[in-house]
Design an enzyme around this catalytic site. Structure first.
Site, mmCIF file in Angstrom:
data_model
loop_
_atom_site.group_PDB
_atom_site.id
_atom_site.type_symbol
_atom_site.label_atom_id
_atom_site.label_comp_id
_atom_site.label_asym_id
_atom_site.label_seq_id
_atom_site.Cartn_x
_atom_site.Cartn_y
_atom_site.Cartn_z
ATOM 1 N N ASP A 1 31.496 -21.961 96.050
ATOM 2 C CA ASP A 1 30.105 -21.714 96.355
ATOM 3 C C ASP A 1 29.252 -21.469 95.896
ATOM 4 O OD1 ASP A 1 31.549 -20.820 92.846
ATOM 5 O OD2 ASP A 1 31.640 -18.812 94.039
ATOM 6 N N HIS B 1 38.026 -22.930 95.696
ATOM 7 C CA HIS B 1 36.514 -22.232 95.757
ATOM 8 C C HIS B 1 35.400 -22.307 96.215
ATOM 9 C CE1 HIS B 1 34.774 -17.185 95.288
ATOM 10 N NE2 HIS B 1 34.037 -17.897 94.900
ATOM 11 N N MET C 1 26.622 -17.188 98.587
ATOM 12 C CA MET C 1 25.651 -16.201 97.787
ATOM 13 C C MET C 1 24.512 -16.882 98.833
ATOM 14 S SD MET C 1 27.313 -16.597 94.683
ATOM 15 C CE MET C 1 28.243 -18.196 94.943
ATOM 16 N N ASP D 1 35.579 -12.369 90.676
ATOM 17 C CA ASP D 1 35.202 -13.788 90.684
ATOM 18 C C ASP D 1 34.319 -13.493 89.507
ATOM 19 O OD1 ASP D 1 33.156 -15.802 92.991
ATOM 20 O OD2 ASP D 1 34.062 -15.514 91.235
ATOM 21 N N HIS E 1 32.535 -18.874 99.566
ATOM 22 C CA HIS E 1 31.485 -17.640 98.870
ATOM 23 C C HIS E 1 29.996 -17.417 99.382
ATOM 24 C CE1 HIS E 1 30.476 -15.506 95.351
ATOM 25 N NE2 HIS E 1 30.037 -15.120 97.021
ATOM 26 N N SER F 1 36.606 -23.035 90.646
ATOM 27 C CA SER F 1 35.430 -22.916 91.728
ATOM 28 C C SER F 1 35.150 -23.797 91.754
ATOM 29 C CB SER F 1 34.827 -21.859 91.619
ATOM 30 O OG SER F 1 33.148 -21.828 91.608
ATOM 31 N N MET G 1 32.688 -9.437 92.059
ATOM 32 C CA MET G 1 31.592 -9.892 91.361
ATOM 33 C C MET G 1 31.989 -9.413 90.544
ATOM 34 S SD MET G 1 31.066 -12.333 93.031
ATOM 35 C CE MET G 1 29.969 -13.447 91.621
ATOM 36 N N MET H 1 25.383 -21.589 97.368
ATOM 37 C CA MET H 1 23.871 -20.485 96.806
ATOM 38 C C MET H 1 22.578 -21.296 97.222
ATOM 39 S SD MET H 1 25.366 -20.157 93.009
ATOM 40 C CE MET H 1 26.533 -19.424 92.462
HETATM 41 C C1 DX5 Z 1 29.487 -16.954 90.415
HETATM 42 C C2 DX5 Z 1 30.054 -17.813 91.563
HETATM 43 C C3 DX5 Z 1 31.152 -17.347 90.951
HETATM 44 C C4 DX5 Z 1 31.419 -18.619 89.987
HETATM 45 C C5 DX5 Z 1 32.478 -18.507 88.284
HETATM 46 O O1 DX5 Z 1 28.246 -16.838 91.535
HETATM 47 O O2 DX5 Z 1 30.509 -16.573 92.603
HETATM 48 O O3 DX5 Z 1 32.798 -17.755 91.766
HETATM 49 O O4 DX5 Z 1 31.843 -20.321 89.791
HETATM 50 O O5 DX5 Z 1 32.498 -19.089 87.550
HETATM 51 P P1 DX5 Z 1 33.216 -18.568 86.654
HETATM 52 O O6 DX5 Z 1 34.961 -18.550 85.889
HETATM 53 O O7 DX5 Z 1 32.801 -19.805 85.203
HETATM 54 O O8 DX5 Z 1 32.457 -17.417 85.866
HETATM 55 ZN ZN ZN Z 2 32.005 -17.314 93.860
#
Ligand code: DX5
Ligand code: ZN
Length: 217
Positions: A35, A33, A68, A175, A66, A8, A137, A37
């Site tokens: 993320d 990946h 969010m 994840d 992903h 990620s 998650m 947000m």
């Molecule tokens: C959290 C993300 C994950 C996170 C994983 O909201 O969706 O993808 O970045 O990171 P680690 O491996 O550090 O938990």
């Molecule tokens: Zn993620």
């Protein structure tokens, strides 16, 4: 089957994404990946479709987005246009789950649905025939570097079983909080994709790290 590894970028140095992608390219991981947000669905705020657009020609790996974000139906098309391969959104973030899954697929991309720790599998059971990926998650969405919530793995185990029972072929991804020392339980659960952020970018030897969480060494 050895699991796919999806580092990620949330855990990367934001001042040098090109270098981070180069490290992932060389690591033996198969996916990247992203993320995304919005500061509304989760308290954190990261990056938008332009990051993918600027990184797309720097990697042939699968771009695993992903979302969010609230109203993922509004932002998903922008990620499709810049070369995302998988678009995963949260069941908790929209009432248009079936519609968005089919729209992503109709536009030639893979569609994923994600559930946060508090959300039961029941919330997505009705759409399992219409997904390419179920993202469980194993931390509260919003931040990297959190501790794994082991109970969440039960949901991944159940989804693997349901997939067999229903004769479906979606991938089960997990994840959050995944690292070398706890990766065996994910492999034993039959998980197909391991998303890992902080453990990957903190590792000195990323190729060895990827091999270890795949269970190859
Ligand atoms: C959290 C993300 C994950 C996170 C994983 O909201 O969706 O993808 O970045 O990171 P680690 O491996 O550090 O938990
Ligand atoms: Zn993620």
């Amino acid at each position: 089957m050895k699991p796919i590894v999806a580092p990620s970028l949330l855990a990367a140095d934001f001042s040098n994404f090109t270098n981070a992608v180069d490290e992932i390219n060389k690591s033996g991981a198969e996916w990247i990946h992203f993320d995304v947000m919005d500061g509304q669905f989760v308290p954190n705020l990261t990056y938008g479709p332009k990051l993918l657009a600027d990184l797309r020609d720097k990697s042939r790996l699968t771009f695993d987005v992903h979302l969010m974000t609230l109203k993922p139906e509004h932002i998903a098309p922008f990620f499709i246009d810049v070369g995302a391969d998988f678009i995963t959104f949260h069941a908790e973030a929209t009432t248009q789950i079936y519609h968005l899954l089919t729209d992503i697929r109709n536009r030639g991309k893979k569609a994923g649905i994600s559930i946060a720790p508090a959300t039961s599998i029941n919330a997505i059971e009705g759409v399992l025939p219409f997904i390419d990926l179920a993202l469980v998650m194993t931390v509260e969405p919003g931040f990297g570097g959190q501790r794994l919530i082991p109970e969440c793995l039960d949901k991944a185990r159940k989804l693997v079983k349901m997939r067999e029972e229903y004769g479906l072929s979606f991938l089960v991804s997990t994840d959050g909080g995944i690292k070398e020392s706890n990766s065996a339980q994910f492999r034993d659960a039959g998980v197909d994709v391991l998303v890992t952020g902080s453990a990957f970018f903190q590792s000195a030897d990323k190729q060895a790290f990827v091999k270890k969480i795949k269970g190859l060494i």
